[in-house]
Enzyme design. Structure first.
Site, PDB file in Angstrom:
ATOM      1  CE  LYS A  31      -5.969  -1.552   5.159  1.00  0.00           C
ATOM      2  NZ  LYS A  31      -5.034  -2.663   5.002  1.00  0.00           N
TER       3      LYS A  31
ATOM      4  N   GLY B 238     -14.350   3.129   1.465  1.00  0.00           N
ATOM      5  CA  GLY B 238     -13.348   3.815   2.285  1.00  0.00           C
ATOM      6  C   GLY B 238     -13.208   3.255   3.687  1.00  0.00           C
TER       7      GLY B 238
ATOM      8  NE  ARG C 151      -1.711   1.324   6.589  1.00  0.00           N
ATOM      9  CZ  ARG C 151      -1.861   0.524   5.558  1.00  0.00           C
ATOM     10  NH1 ARG C 151      -1.885  -0.776   5.705  1.00  0.00           N
ATOM     11  NH2 ARG C 151      -1.976   1.009   4.335  1.00  0.00           N
TER      12      ARG C 151
ATOM     13  NE  ARG D 236       1.257   2.072  -0.837  1.00  0.00           N
ATOM     14  CZ  ARG D 236       0.627   1.174  -0.130  1.00  0.00           C
ATOM     15  NH1 ARG D 236       0.404  -0.015  -0.637  1.00  0.00           N
ATOM     16  NH2 ARG D 236       0.197   1.447   1.079  1.00  0.00           N
TER      17      ARG D 236
ATOM     18  CG  ASP E 292      -1.334  -2.557  -5.393  1.00  0.00           C
ATOM     19  OD1 ASP E 292      -0.990  -3.637  -5.912  1.00  0.00           O
ATOM     20  OD2 ASP E 292      -2.427  -2.412  -4.825  1.00  0.00           O
ATOM     21  CG  ASN E 293      -0.640  -4.997  -1.946  1.00  0.00           C
ATOM     22  OD1 ASN E 293      -1.024  -4.823  -3.081  1.00  0.00           O
ATOM     23  ND2 ASN E 293      -1.458  -5.053  -0.944  1.00  0.00           N
TER      24      ASN E 293
HETATM   25  C1  LIG Z   1      -2.995  -4.806  -1.922  1.00  0.00           C
HETATM   26  O1  LIG Z   1      -3.350  -5.051  -3.205  1.00  0.00           O
HETATM   27  C2  LIG Z   1      -4.713  -5.319  -3.430  1.00  0.00           C
HETATM   28  C3  LIG Z   1      -4.860  -5.762  -4.813  1.00  0.00           C
HETATM   29  O2  LIG Z   1      -3.893  -5.171  -5.633  1.00  0.00           O
HETATM   30  C4  LIG Z   1      -5.462  -4.045  -3.159  1.00  0.00           C
HETATM   31  O3  LIG Z   1      -6.829  -4.166  -3.508  1.00  0.00           O
HETATM   32  C5  LIG Z   1      -5.345  -3.775  -1.691  1.00  0.00           C
HETATM   33  O4  LIG Z   1      -5.805  -2.501  -1.398  1.00  0.00           O
HETATM   34  C6  LIG Z   1      -3.939  -3.929  -1.165  1.00  0.00           C
HETATM   35  N1  LIG Z   1      -4.077  -4.590   0.073  1.00  0.00           N
HETATM   36  C7  LIG Z   1      -4.183  -3.962   1.213  1.00  0.00           C
HETATM   37  C8  LIG Z   1      -4.363  -4.838   2.407  1.00  0.00           C
HETATM   38  O5  LIG Z   1      -4.116  -2.754   1.305  1.00  0.00           O
END
Ligand SMILES: *[C@@H]1O[C@H](CO)[C@@H](O)[C@H](O)[C@H]1NC(C)=O
Ligand SMILES: *[C@@H]1O[C@H](CO)[C@@H](O)[C@H](O)[C@H]1NC(C)=O
Ligand SMILES: *[C@@H]1O[C@H](CO)[C@@H](O)[C@H](O)[C@H]1NC(C)=O
Ligand SMILES: *[C@@H]1O[C@H](CO)[C@@H](O)[C@H](O)[C@H]1NC(C)=O
Ligand SMILES: *[C@@H]1O[C@H](CO)[C@@H](O)[C@H](O)[C@H]1NC(C)=O
Length: 568
Positions: free
Chosen positions: A174, A187, A244, A251, A321-322
């Site tokens: 990451k 990025g 990680r 997801r 998405d998280n």
């Molecule tokens: C989790 O979600 C946010 C908003 O949807 C997104 O911008 C972000 O990349 C994600 N957070 C992480 C820490 O990856």
């Protein structure tokens, strides 16, 4: 007693809110820092100490992006795009590694991290043998609304590693550069967010909460510009990379994007893959396997969120998405551990709507599971659809039951054998809310105090959280309910204390602790990152070095106005 009746209603309301809207990297390796120029090609690492990865399974299972080129574009009919990491500008510094991850997952001797070249692999400057770096296409509901294509905008899946134990883990960098999903991002990830993710994911693991893991933290000199508080003051920070690991990085948003764009064959493919690889209790030929899958994700997500609550963890940005399909905690961003007890605690200082407050997490989970069900809808027949809806209705009960079990255990009680256990918990939480008693330390000090001290109301001065709590006008009433319950459950008070200390941590990653370590790390002093790593690997054990640093004391005055750095 009349007052207690009033409390009953108030506390039930409070509980409802909560429930529903609710390595030892010790000095034995005195290890040094290895600075390295990323451009340098000297290869001093022995090849056999570098793990060999494979991407075959994923690449065989799924079509890759047909558009060749690592630039931002709308991606269709695939699950991954090939995308190489962009090396960070050197020199690179290996700030910390997780000994446990290196040794027990990656089968490496921790001394491997002493090879000069190793930092190049850990940061994406060199690829592990067998690696085909991929960026994953996903979508998601952000803050309640469909946001379209998101995807790995600064992460690279390097491949799978199958350990000697036979476990398979996906390695992901990451902060490793732009991908087709970077949108307007650069990025990169900055030092503060990388330190927080590195420390917290390992700390959560040691608290017994399902989570992704972190192997290493590498810092660079690459300048990264961030508007940390979204208020127009742009600051130059440094790029960093975390390596990680998770059994899978899929997801809820991985499925949603396929449904939204009508790619149902691919949706089935990803579902079948995930079920076969990760849901071994579901049989491949079961005609109802997608309902079984939904039911398992729902159950485990409810369990995970109850565990977050039991350690006072607020994820901070629970978008679809998280949220992992394996129901592990992923994507550590503006998270926080609650200090003064408050169901409206919000770790993201910009989240004015309090959408992602700690007390709202159970509801956020429910919302996300509804979105998961919507994504599954087209591959379910009508009777499976109504079955799945019925499963969804069971979520609050599963969550509440688990929440109650965990808090009963935190109080040192066995099975739920008394009908008033819920009342005992809710009464305590309400007193904590009224007195702003510290969440972690109230439970810890309840584990450390003797029954005699509780009974007589003579709480020792160093038990600061319990002292705060004891200021409540109904404290002794609560003690008079609680103590007889304990006395029935245990032979001795020592046995009770011992058990409770194994459940209630003394150390969690408080914001001020992370902040202090970050300030040093920014100046290449990683001593506090490593100390925190060591302390948080044994959160239930009192440790002299942690006490010296006041990690279990009242948070320092300077920390009061601290805001979580949000843009990461
Ligand atoms: C989790 O979600 C946010 C908003 O949807 C997104 O911008 C972000 O990349 C994600 N957070 C992480 C820490 O990856
Ligand atoms: C790294 O590279 C820079 C510029 O190329 C050079 O000035 C510096 O001496 C190098 N550092 C090391 C440790 O080799
Ligand atoms: C932005 O917020 C930070 C933290 O509150 C503050 O230090 C800084 O001065 C602010 N900048 C502007 C331009 O308001
Ligand atoms: C629900 O999940 C928990 C935690 O993973 C597990 O222990 C339990 O067996 C699951 N229950 C069902 C009915 O699947
Ligand atoms: C914090 O909340 C604000 C307001 O909802 C949001 O715009 C921002 O993206 C959040 N920060 C993160 C890192 O998710």
């Amino acid at each position: 007693m009349e007052m207690t009746t009033v409390y009953f209603h108030m506390t039930l309301a409070n509980c409802f809110l909560l429930c529903l809207s609710c390595s030892d990297f010790s000095r034995k390796h005195e290890w040094q820092l290895y600075s390295h120029n990323a451009s340098s090609s000297s290869c001093s690492a022995k090849r056999d100490i570098i793990p060999t990865l494979s991407c075959k399974k994923l690449i065989d299972a799924f079509p890759l992006d047909e558009i060749d080129g690592n630039y931002v574009h709308t991606v269709k009919r695939c699950v991954f795009s090939e995308s190489p990491p962009t090396p960070l500008k050197g020199p690179l510094k290996l700030a910390a590694v997780s000994e446990e991850v290196l040794e027990s997952i990656l089968d490496l001797d921790v001394s491997a991290s002493l090879y000069e070249d190793f930092v190049l692999y850990l940061s994406g400057s060199k690829l592990f043998p067998g690696s085909v770096p991929l960026a994953h296409r996903y979508g998601g509901h952000q803050f309640g609304y469909w946001a379209g294509q998101l995807g790995d905008g600064r992460a690279h899946l390097l491949g799978e590693y199958t350990s000697r134990k036979g476990e398979t883990w996906e390695l992901q960098l990451k902060g490793s550069g732009k991908t087709p999903y970077s949108r307007s991002g650069d990025g990169r990830a900055v030092v503060r967010s990388s330190v927080r993710e590195f420390l917290c994911s390992e700390a959560m693991h040691h608290l017994g909460v399902p989570t992704s893991r972190a192997a290493s933290l590498v810092l660079s000199e690459e300048p990264v510009l961030r508007d940390q508080f979204y208020n127009g003051s742009i600051k130059k920070e440094r790029g960093a990379v975390v390596l990680r690991l998770a059994k899978s990085w899929f997801r809820i948003g991985s499925l949603e994007i396929l449904t939204k764009s009508g790619e149902l064959d691919l949706l089935r493919k990803i579902l079948d893959f995930v079920i076969e690889e990760h849901f071994t209790s579901i049989t491949k030929n079961d005609p109802d396997k997608y309902v079984a899958f939904f039911s398992t994700v729902l159950n485990e997500t409810a369990h995970m969120i109850a565990q977050w609550m039991s350690v006072g963890f607020a994820h901070g940005v629970g978008n679809t998405d998280n949220f992992s399909l394996l129901s592990i905690t992923i994507d550590y961003g503006p998270f926080g551990f609650m200090e003064a007890y408050n169901p409206n605690f919000v770790p993201n200082s910009s989240d004015d709507e309090e959408r992602y407050s700690i007390g709202a997490q159970a509801n956020v989970g429910l919302f996300n599971l509804e979105k998961l069900l919507e994504a599954l809808y087209p591959v379910l027949n009508p009777s499976q659809q109504s079955w799945a809806k019925h499963v969804l209705k069971g979520y609050p009960q599963i969550y509440q039951k688990r929440f109650q079990e965990l808090f009963i255990a935190k109080l040192g009680l066995e099975e739920q054998d008394e009908s008033d256990d819920g009342y005992l918990i809710a009464f305590l939480l309400k007193m904590m809310e009224d007195t702003r008693a510290d969440f972690t330390m109230t439970f810890r000090q309840l584990s450390e105090v003797s029954a005699l001290q509780l009974q007589s109301g003579s709480i020792p001065k160093e038990m600061w959280a319990l002292q705060d709590l004891s200021m409540h006008e109904f404290f002794s009433e609560w003690v008079n309910m609680y103590l007889p319950r304990l006395q029935r459950a245990y032979q001795s008070d020592e046995a009770r204390q011992h058990r409770m200390k194994g459940i209630n941590p003394r150390y969690v990653l408080r914001n001020w602790m992370a902040e202090s370590a970050i300030r040093k790390a920014e100046n290449d002093d990683f001593s506090e990152v490593r100390l925190l790593q060591e302390v948080l690997a044994r959160p239930y054990t009192e440790q002299a070095r942690a006490e010296e640093r006041h990690y279990a004391s009242r948070p320092p005055r300077w920390a009061q106005g601290l805001r979580v750095s949000c843009s990461s």
